[in-house]
Scaffold this active site. Structure first.
Site, mmCIF file in Angstrom:
data_model
loop_
_atom_site.group_PDB
_atom_site.id
_atom_site.type_symbol
_atom_site.label_atom_id
_atom_site.label_comp_id
_atom_site.label_asym_id
_atom_site.label_seq_id
_atom_site.Cartn_x
_atom_site.Cartn_y
_atom_site.Cartn_z
ATOM 1 N N GLY A 245 0.828 -1.211 0.000
ATOM 2 C CA GLY A 245 0.000 0.000 0.000
ATOM 3 C C GLY A 245 0.859 1.257 0.000
ATOM 4 O O GLY A 245 0.519 2.258 -0.637
ATOM 5 N N ASP A 246 1.977 1.213 0.720
ATOM 6 C CA ASP A 246 2.882 2.376 0.771
ATOM 7 C C ASP A 246 3.494 2.638 -0.610
ATOM 8 O O ASP A 246 3.626 3.786 -1.038
ATOM 9 C CB ASP A 246 3.998 2.127 1.792
ATOM 10 C CG ASP A 246 3.446 1.823 3.180
ATOM 11 O OD1 ASP A 246 2.372 2.359 3.522
ATOM 12 O OD2 ASP A 246 4.086 1.046 3.914
HETATM 13 O O1 RIB Z 1 2.984 -0.697 5.680
HETATM 14 C C1 RIB Z 1 4.002 -1.526 6.156
HETATM 15 C C2 RIB Z 1 4.614 -0.957 7.392
HETATM 16 O O2 RIB Z 1 3.649 -0.966 8.419
HETATM 17 C C3 RIB Z 1 5.789 -1.730 7.947
HETATM 18 O O3 RIB Z 1 7.015 -1.318 7.402
HETATM 19 C C4 RIB Z 1 5.667 -1.510 9.447
HETATM 20 O O4 RIB Z 1 6.719 -0.784 10.004
HETATM 21 C C5 RIB Z 1 4.315 -0.838 9.665
HETATM 22 O O5 RIB Z 1 4.434 0.509 9.906
#
Ligand code: RIB
Length: 293
Positions: A245-246
């Protein structure tokens, strides 16, 4: 135009397991890795890897200095990352044999951020700059209000979805990135509901906000007022969904900044996150611009 990611930085402890541990169960893992993570740091890394000018604001302990070095190696400007005397945020992550994950967070420096630290950081940015937030720090409401007063565009990924979301001024978000769990939390619909129905409910609740609903293998759905669009994933083998998602948020915003329309931006962001899930880790799995654009 500059991006500011105001968010979490974590040390990820990633256990490779057969299945996600059940209540009362003890299981063995086949591997343990310690790596850089945090939804904020991941999204900053994704924007930088996608070629954007990006600044990260957050707080770490000295045990997290390797995070600074890694972010800098991707081109993230880290001068707004503060130090404190305690530990850096931690994430205990289990990744099962199908690549699915579950995460337990410890706030550390993320939880030590204070509203009083927000104005000085926002004052280095200008109208038209973009701030991107998640829900792993306690100052998101202050950041959203201060950034909006400054004329910045506000993008929010309300993840993880918990009781703190109720305190956020969601109506100030220009763009909302949600997955099915966050969408269920915002709409009150069950997480099993079909994506189109959930999207319509979100579009009705936030008529002036661009809504992007990420839906795993189903791709991503977009709504703004009456406008609708959809992007599809690239079908690659799944190694680890952590940070998918990031990656999507960073590459969607980067594609828009590069002048792509919504449909093309969805396609490129889906491609970037498909590549990320085919590799292990959070930041490390994210592609660089040349692999996506
Ligand atoms: O979205 C993934 C992230 O969620 C991981 O890297 C973990 O640190 C949490 O923040």
């Amino acid at each position: 135009m500059k991006f500011l990611v105001f968010g979490s930085l974590n040390i990820d402890l990633i256990f490779s397991v057969d299945h996600i541990v059940c209540p009362g169960e003890t299981i063995n893992s086949s591997a343990l890795e310690r790596s850089a993570g945090g939804k904020g740091a991941n999204q900053a890394a994704a924007l930088a890897k996608a070629g954007m000018e990006v600044y990260m604001a957050g707080k770490i302990g000295h045990d997290g200095d390797f995070l600074l070095e890694l972010l800098q190696s991707y081109g993230v400007r880290t001068n707004h990352i503060m130090h404190w005397e305690g530990a850096t945020g931690q994430a205990l992550i289990q990744v099962d044999k199908t690549g699915q994950n579950s995460i337990v967070l410890y706030g550390g420096g993320n939880a030590a951020l204070k509203d009083s630290e927000v104005p000085a950081i926002i004052s280095s940015f200008s109208a038209g700059d973009i701030v991107l937030l998640q829900n792993e720090i306690p100052v998101s409401a202050a950041v959203m209000r201060t950034a909006r007063e400054r004329g910045m565009k506000v993008c929010l990924n309300p993840s993880p979805f918990d009781e703190r979301i109720a305190d956020l001024p969601l109506e100030l978000a220009d763009i909302l990135f949600v997955n099915e769990i966050e969408a269920a939390g915002l709409t009150g619909l069950p997480a099993s509901q079909d994506f189109e129905t959930v999207l319509e409910k979100l579009a009705g609740r936030f008529p002036k906000t661009e809504i992007i609903l990420t839906a795993g293998k189903e791709g991503a759905f977009y709504a703004l007022g009456t406008l609708r669009a959809k992007g599809d994933i690239v079908d690659l083998p799944v190694a680890d969904t952590t940070g998918a998602g990031d990656t999507f948020s960073g590459f969607f915003l980067a594609a828009r900044e590069r002048g792509c329309d919504v449909t093309e931006s969805l396609r490129l962001a889906c491609k970037a996150s498909s590549i990320a899930v085919s590799r292990k880790g959070a930041m490390a799995s994210m592609p660089f611009a040349g692999e996506v654009f």
